[in-house]
Design a protein around this motif. Structure first.
Motif, mmCIF file in Angstrom:
data_model
loop_
_atom_site.group_PDB
_atom_site.id
_atom_site.type_symbol
_atom_site.label_atom_id
_atom_site.label_comp_id
_atom_site.label_asym_id
_atom_site.label_seq_id
_atom_site.Cartn_x
_atom_site.Cartn_y
_atom_site.Cartn_z
ATOM 1 N N ALA A 220 5.660 -42.750 1.509
ATOM 2 C CA ALA A 220 6.357 -41.614 2.094
ATOM 3 C C ALA A 220 5.492 -40.359 2.054
ATOM 4 N N LYS A 221 4.798 -40.158 0.950
ATOM 5 C CA LYS A 221 3.944 -38.975 0.811
ATOM 6 C C LYS A 221 2.785 -38.998 1.799
ATOM 7 N N THR A 222 2.270 -40.176 2.062
ATOM 8 C CA THR A 222 1.198 -40.310 3.056
ATOM 9 C C THR A 222 1.701 -39.938 4.438
ATOM 10 N N TYR A 223 2.853 -40.476 4.812
ATOM 11 C CA TYR A 223 3.442 -40.132 6.110
ATOM 12 C C TYR A 223 3.696 -38.629 6.208
ATOM 13 N N LEU A 224 4.219 -38.039 5.132
ATOM 14 C CA LEU A 224 4.532 -36.614 5.117
ATOM 15 C C LEU A 224 3.266 -35.785 5.271
ATOM 16 N N THR A 225 2.208 -36.188 4.578
ATOM 17 C CA THR A 225 0.938 -35.470 4.665
ATOM 18 C C THR A 225 0.389 -35.498 6.081
ATOM 19 N N MET A 226 0.463 -36.645 6.728
ATOM 20 C CA MET A 226 -0.022 -36.759 8.094
ATOM 21 C C MET A 226 0.851 -35.953 9.049
ATOM 22 N N ALA A 227 2.166 -36.024 8.858
ATOM 23 C CA ALA A 227 3.093 -35.321 9.752
ATOM 24 C C ALA A 227 2.895 -33.811 9.684
ATOM 25 N N SER A 228 2.832 -33.266 8.471
ATOM 26 C CA SER A 228 2.659 -31.824 8.332
ATOM 27 C C SER A 228 1.290 -31.394 8.838
ATOM 28 N N GLY A 229 0.276 -32.238 8.629
ATOM 29 C CA GLY A 229 -1.049 -31.905 9.126
ATOM 30 C C GLY A 229 -1.114 -31.826 10.638
ATOM 31 N N ALA A 230 -0.290 -32.631 11.313
ATOM 32 C CA ALA A 230 -0.289 -32.658 12.781
ATOM 33 C C ALA A 230 0.678 -31.658 13.390
ATOM 34 N N SER A 231 1.524 -31.041 12.573
ATOM 35 C CA SER A 231 2.552 -30.144 13.085
ATOM 36 C C SER A 231 1.977 -28.807 13.552
ATOM 37 N N THR A 232 2.729 -28.148 14.392
ATOM 38 C CA THR A 232 2.417 -26.779 14.802
ATOM 39 C C THR A 232 3.575 -25.883 14.379
ATOM 40 N N GLY A 233 3.367 -24.570 14.483
ATOM 41 C CA GLY A 233 4.433 -23.643 14.133
ATOM 42 C C GLY A 233 3.965 -22.623 13.113
ATOM 43 N N ASN A 234 4.920 -21.931 12.524
ATOM 44 C CA ASN A 234 4.625 -20.868 11.573
ATOM 45 C C ASN A 234 5.143 -21.208 10.180
ATOM 46 N N VAL A 235 4.469 -20.643 9.184
ATOM 47 C CA VAL A 235 4.887 -20.795 7.792
ATOM 48 C C VAL A 235 4.789 -19.431 7.126
ATOM 49 N N THR A 236 5.840 -19.040 6.411
ATOM 50 C CA THR A 236 5.837 -17.774 5.680
ATOM 51 C C THR A 236 5.586 -18.053 4.207
ATOM 52 N N VAL A 237 4.627 -17.327 3.640
ATOM 53 C CA VAL A 237 4.215 -17.531 2.252
ATOM 54 C C VAL A 237 4.219 -16.185 1.532
ATOM 55 N N ARG A 238 4.730 -16.210 0.320
ATOM 56 C CA ARG A 238 4.679 -15.007 -0.506
ATOM 57 C C ARG A 238 3.326 -14.943 -1.189
ATOM 58 N N GLY A 239 2.657 -13.792 -1.099
ATOM 59 C CA GLY A 239 1.350 -13.690 -1.723
ATOM 60 C C GLY A 239 0.634 -12.421 -1.341
#
Length: 556
Positions: A220-239
């Protein structure tokens, strides 16, 4: 590569990991060479000793004795520490670190050893068929795990699925693509899933061994890693320097362009749900207990790297990460900014950070200075920081529970997979497939609720303890808000467990997040260049493997 071509030892690790292997057998040294497997794979004890040899590499000076966690835990936006220790990998300069080649060498050593097991264990007749099946599953899993680390750290790598021998003498192997490397990871994890037994099965193996649930979760983690790597869009991060909220447009991870992210997220969610549905695992109720000696190998710690005091299987995690160490104080801590990203009622910061401690020199220190009313005087002891900013160090408790905290090397366990991550994988995947629906919220809040206190509401409400309102994730989030919240929740949950760097990388925001900080707490540089997206391939490999044509990763 000398460890591959000489001997694999059952050694003391057989004692630490496998209670059913005799002392005599565990200390034998046998010629598990790929040149003469007929001398080594004759019976069940040989097979068990050989698979121990694959596990052994996890505890080498190439991997978890230090290099692997040094190059992953220390390289993210939420870690700070002593400049003498974080000045290399922690500051984006891995080539200046003595263990820079460790992950590559260690992972390929595991792969070579696993290959000999996969090729030779099926030929053994003097063996319990179930044990034979499980050992094959372990070998497939550990080979898949090694390739999973390699592809995340180096990109596409040479694929070696056969032991080096007279029939397979070729050492010059070209790099596969990122997608081809992930295909090997998926194939191996699937083979492991098929061969391994579930937790609790009589033949599943002793603590420290992988089982079917671990294989499912890593798939599952492998699939998730590949999926997020291929995704587009925005991410908000505190920092950043002000600990503000910044929105970044994510980059697609190189090599995963054109991948159907939604399809892989579906695979990730469904496989993670199989782990939940098995009802073999559970979250530890108490955060403190989770990290205690008594909490080792419990039903949340799905796979932990084992240690054993008094043997060679010890490490210096406690010494570097804990408040008190042989250095006086530890060398690695959580940043003040990340500390402030926890709710004040969150037990992961109330219990998970050391607020009061005494240095080796005898000084009493409390953290943080801005919560003096709570932590300056505790148990009749006054903790006096004398206004020093060097006392602003948030030390984790995760590696503090050891048999003897006064020594540099001790028996700290290292979490390689926790059940909490399975829930957060479902939360992330469900949101990316269907938005922030009830299923996504349920999985997310399952993790959060464990870390917050209960209270009894006032009448006329029922007088039954319920979670405080702060325990629940904010309602009615958009998919983008939920995505960002889950990423932040993973940072809070898995602080100092070697997950944050991989999360920033797979979401394609590592460079943006790190460079927004610039120079971080304790003057540790967080400035990163494009070359830091991948680690450098060892020069020995570049020079000896002619199929690489002298090319390293970009700009190394």
């Amino acid at each position: 590569m000398k460890a591959i071509s000489t001997y694999l030892k059952a050694s003391v690790f057989g004692l630490a990991l496998l209670s059913t292997v005799s002392c005599k057998k565990a200390l034998e040294e046998k010629p598990y060479s790929f040149y003469s497997p007929e001398n080594s794979y004759n019976n069940q004890n040989d097979a068990r000793a050989a698979i121990n040899g694959v596990y052994n590499e996890l505890y080498s000076w190439e991997l978890f004795q230090q290099p692997f966690w040094n190059m992953t835990v220390l390289d993210d936006d939420h870690v700070s520490g002593a400049d003498w220790y974080l000045g290399t990998t922690g500051a984006g300069n891995p080539q200046s670190y003595w263990g820079v080649d460790g992950p590559w060498v260690g992972c390929y050593a595991m792969i070579a050893r696993a290959n000999t097991v996969i090729e030779n264990v099926p030929n053994i007749t003097d063996i319990d068929p179930d044990v034979q099946k499980r050992i094959m599953g372990e070998a497939y899993f550990l080979r898949g795990w090694a390739y999973f680390q390699l592809v995340q750290l180096y990109g596409g790598v040479p694929i070696k699925l056969k032991a080096l021998s007279a029939n397979n003498p070729e050492t010059n192997v070209p790099r596969a693509t990122v997608k081809e490397t992930y295909d090997v990871v998926i194939s191996d994890f699937k083979s492991a899933e098929t061969n391994l037994f579930p937790l609790g099965h009589a033949k599943a193996g002793e603590p420290g061994r992988v089982n079917q649930g671990v294989a499912k979760a890593f798939l599952a983690k492998t699939y998730l890693t590949m999926a997020s790597g291929a995704s587009t869009g925005n991410v908000t991060v505190r920092g950043g320097t002000d600990n503000g909220y910044y929105t970044y447009t994510k980059n697609v991870v190189a090599g995963l362009e054109g991948l159907d992210a939604r399809a892989y997220y579906t695979l990730a969610r469904d496989k993670a749900q199989e782990v939940i549905d098995s009802e073999k695992y559970s979250l530890t109720e108490s955060w403190k207990e989770l990290w205690s000696i008594a909490g080792r190998n419990n039903k949340e710690q799905m796979w932990e790297l084992q240690s054993l005091a008094g043997t060679v299987f010890i490490n210096n995690l406690h010494n570097y990460f804990s408040a008190r160490s042989t250095f006086g104080v530890g060398a690695v801590w959580t940043t003040n900014n990340h500390y402030n990203d926890y709710d004040v009622l969150d037990e992961r910061v109330l219990d998970g950070i050391t607020h009061n401690y005494q240095t080796l020199q005898g000084t009493y220190i409390f953290y943080p200075s801005w919560q003096a009313a709570q932590y300056k005087v505790v148990g009749g002891i006054t903790y006096n920081n004398t206004g020093s900013t060097t006392a602003e160090r948030a030390y984790t408790i995760k590696y503090s529970s050891v048999a003897d905290p006064s020594v540099a090397n001790s028996d700290a366990f290292y979490p390689l997979l926790r059940y909490a991550e399975v829930y957060l994988m479902i939360a992330e995947a469900e949101n990316e497939i269907n938005g922030a629906n009830a299923n996504a919220y349920e999985a997310l809040n399952k993790v959060r609720l464990r870390s917050f206190p209960l209270y009894t509401p006032a009448p006329p409400l029922p007088q039954t303890p319920i979670p405080v309102p702060e325990a629940y994730a904010p309602a009615n989030m958009t998919p983008e808000q939920f995505r960002s919240f889950v990423l932040a929740e993973r940072a809070r949950e898995f602080n100092m467990e070697g997950i944050r760097r991989f999360d920033l990388m797979r979401w394609g925001i590592y460079l943006q997040v790190m460079n927004k900080i610039g120079t971080g707490q304790n003057n540790i540089s967080k400035v990163r260049q494009a070359k830091n997206l991948l680690l450098p391939i060892p020069l020995n490999e570049i020079n000896s493997n002619t199929a690489l044509k002298g090319k390293n990763n970009p700009n190394w």
